[in-house]
Design an enzyme around this catalytic site. Structure first.
Site, PDB file in Angstrom:
ATOM      1  N   ASP A 118       0.582  -1.480   0.004  1.00 12.67           N
ATOM      2  CA  ASP A 118       0.272  -0.156  -0.136  1.00 12.67           C
ATOM      3  C   ASP A 118       0.833   1.213  -0.335  1.00 12.67           C
ATOM      4  O   ASP A 118       2.431   0.742   0.960  1.00 12.67           O
ATOM      5  CB  ASP A 118      -1.104   0.136   1.529  1.00 12.67           C
ATOM      6  CG  ASP A 118      -2.192  -1.077   0.762  1.00 12.67           C
ATOM      7  OD1 ASP A 118      -2.284  -1.944   0.053  1.00 12.67           O
ATOM      8  OD2 ASP A 118      -2.807  -1.617   1.969  1.00 12.67           O
ATOM      9  N   ASP A 136      -6.971  -1.317  -4.150  1.00 13.37           N
ATOM     10  CA  ASP A 136      -7.984  -1.081  -3.462  1.00 13.37           C
ATOM     11  C   ASP A 136      -9.072   0.290  -3.819  1.00 13.37           C
ATOM     12  O   ASP A 136     -10.743   0.146  -4.110  1.00 13.37           O
ATOM     13  CB  ASP A 136      -7.602  -0.105  -2.023  1.00 13.37           C
ATOM     14  CG  ASP A 136      -6.589  -1.038  -1.023  1.00 13.37           C
ATOM     15  OD1 ASP A 136      -6.730  -2.531  -1.749  1.00 13.37           O
ATOM     16  OD2 ASP A 136      -5.729  -0.870  -0.711  1.00 13.37           O
TER      17      ASP A 136
END
Length: 161
Positions: A118, A136
């Site tokens: 991330d 995401d």
């Protein structure tokens, strides 16, 4: 005449999202150490190298087998939903393609690295949102598109009654 399935558009959308997702994660892993952060837009957007072996907010951290099984089931369900429910509906097919690409992008990370990379770190209206990635974002946009498509279909079907 409308096409039943827009396979080329769906595949192209999936491939584009997957390439951007995987290349961006690769660039983060080769150029930043975990925890490194660069401010892009003050008090709004940072690029922060982070690893997550769970879901959002670290939920179910370390439960890789669970994520493998659930993701495979979700990918199969998305293909079935695409075939059965998205006929003649380009918008729904794009939505499902975004969901598929997002799920597959994070699945690839889990299989190859045992965790998800991330890096998009936002502060929205004073809330420090969990760090996320392109996969995401694709999942989120796909869910929003599915909801819009379902509402639109419900309104159209209500008018026809």
């Amino acid at each position: 005449m409308k096409k039943k399935y827009y396979i080329s558009i769906s595949l192209l959308m999936t491939i584009i999202v997957l390439v951007f997702d995987q290349v961006s994660k690769w660039l983060i892993t080769i150029s930043m150490k975990v925890g490194d952060s660069y401010e892009i837009i003050p008090n709004f957007l940072n690029i922060t190298s982070h690893r997550n072996n769970g879901a959002a907010w670290g939920i179910l951290s370390g439960k890789m087998l669970f994520f493998y099984i659930i993701t495979i089931i979700i990918l199969i369900v998305l293909v079935i939903f695409y075939i059965k429910e998205a006929q003649f509906n380009l918008f729904m097919q794009v939505a499902i393609s975004l969901l598929f690409a997002g799920a597959l992008g994070n699945f690839i990370d889990r299989v190859l690295h045992g965790e998800v990379v991330d890096f998009i770190d936002t502060n929205i209206f004073g809330y420090d949102f969990p760090i996320f990635n392109i996969a995401d974002s694709s999942l989120t946009i796909g869910v929003i598109f599915v909801i819009i498509a379902l509402i639109k279909d419900a309104i159209i079907n209500k008018k026809e009654v």
